[in-house]
Design an enzyme around this catalytic site. Structure first.
Site, PDB file in Angstrom:
ATOM      1  N   ASP A  56      -1.770   4.234   5.240  1.00 55.23           N
ATOM      2  CA  ASP A  56      -0.698   3.969   4.281  1.00 55.23           C
ATOM      3  C   ASP A  56      -0.667   5.033   3.189  1.00 55.23           C
ATOM      4  OD1 ASP A  56      -0.100   1.635   5.692  1.00 55.23           O
ATOM      5  OD2 ASP A  56      -1.504   0.446   4.509  1.00 55.23           O
ATOM      6  N   ASN A 112       0.833  -1.212   0.000  1.00 60.08           N
ATOM      7  CA  ASN A 112       0.000   0.000   0.000  1.00 60.08           C
ATOM      8  C   ASN A 112       0.862   1.254   0.000  1.00 60.08           C
ATOM      9  OD1 ASN A 112      -2.218  -1.690   0.226  1.00 60.08           O
ATOM     10  ND2 ASN A 112      -2.516  -1.312   2.410  1.00 60.08           N
TER      11      ASN A 112
END
Length: 290
Positions: free
Chosen positions: A243, A42
């Site tokens: 993220d 991510n």
């Protein structure tokens, strides 16, 4: 300046539910999707979509071709992703109707790092390059120690928080990026002010970004303090919001933006991410934000 994201690559099974399942309860899911994810992947894709030159290092299992393909499709250099036996990392994710999530993580190939592999990867990077880390892989302490010897700028997202982090020499971390829960686990303090003060007391050369949910985010180092409000949206899935924030903050920093600009861009990116389902598919491009 290059960015090395040394981290996890997972195959996520995402179940849409009315509410997060409680102990002893059986609940019918009304939707299931299988996606590529993992905090490491991510963050790599967030970095790439934010315009950074990013290399991903990690391990996948026999089922990992889809993860490597996802890197390449998104402009992430995959030359340091190695295949090993067994399954790739995988997760079971519940997402309720309010967008909250609950995650079960199985490390799989992410827990197969060796010191030889770490040495080989780090030999391709030099002083001043950025290293992005989270705690879904093994030998995190070794990676930090060896990266510090290479004079890399080390960014740590201490998630998930467990005993492996206590083996790490946190004084070698350049940037901590964490949420309130991780801040409490790391410092034993409860308020944002106390968390920031404790981190700076223990690691005076570090810089900290603390995300505060609906209260936005704050940055603190030994000289400066900044606060960033959120951009209010209707959240449907918060899975990759943190993220996304990490990737955009670091990419903005590398481009030479000041801290206030980095925080603002990261907040905009994560606000878009939470309006979309899934992990990787929710991460916006820089064009969308601008």
């Amino acid at each position: 300046m290059k960015v090395l994201s040394f981290g996890s690559l997972n195959i996520d099974s995402v179940y849409k539910v009315d509410h997060i399942v409680t102990p002893g309860e059986t609940q019918l899911s009304f939707e299931i999707n299988e996606n590529c994810g993992g905090k490491g992947l991510n963050q790599s894709i967030a970095l790439a979509r934010a315009g950074a030159e990013v290399y991903h290092a990690g391990m996948v299992g026999n089922d990992g071709d889809i993860l490597i393909k996802k890197c390449l499709e998104n402009g992430v250099n995959a030359e340091f992703i190695k295949k090993t036996k067994g399954r790739s990392g995988h997760t079971i994710i519940q997402v309720d109707k309010k967008g909250n999530n609950s995650i079960i993580l199985c490390g799989g190939a992410n827990r197969c790092m060796t010191e030889e592999f770490i040495d080989e990867v780090l030999s391709h990077f030099e002083s001043g390059d950025f290293l992005i880390l989270q705690n879904e892989i093994n030998l995190l302490d070794k990676i930090i120690g060896k990266a510090y010897e290479h004079r890399l700028q080390i960014v740590l997202n201490p998630s998930p928080f467990d005993d492996a982090l206590f083996k790490c020499d946190m004084s070698k971390i350049s940037y901590f990026i964490l949420n309130e829960i991780e801040g409490r686990q790391m410092t034993g303090k409860t308020t944002p002010e106390e968390i920031l003060k404790e981190i700076l007391l223990n690691y005076p050369e570090s810089k900290t970004v603390l995300t505060l949910g609906e209260k936005g985010s704050v940055y603190k180092d030994k000289n400066d303090f900044y606060h960033q409000d959120i951009f209010k949206v209707k959240a449907v899935d918060t899975t990759a919001a943190g993220d996304t924030f990490t990737g955009y903050f670091i990419a903005s920093l590398i481009k030479g933006l000041n801290i206030k600009e980095c925080l603002s861009l990261a907040a905009k990116a994560s606000s878009i991410a939470v309006t979309r389902n899934g992990a990787l598919d929710s991460i916006p491009t820089l064009d969308e934000i601008e």
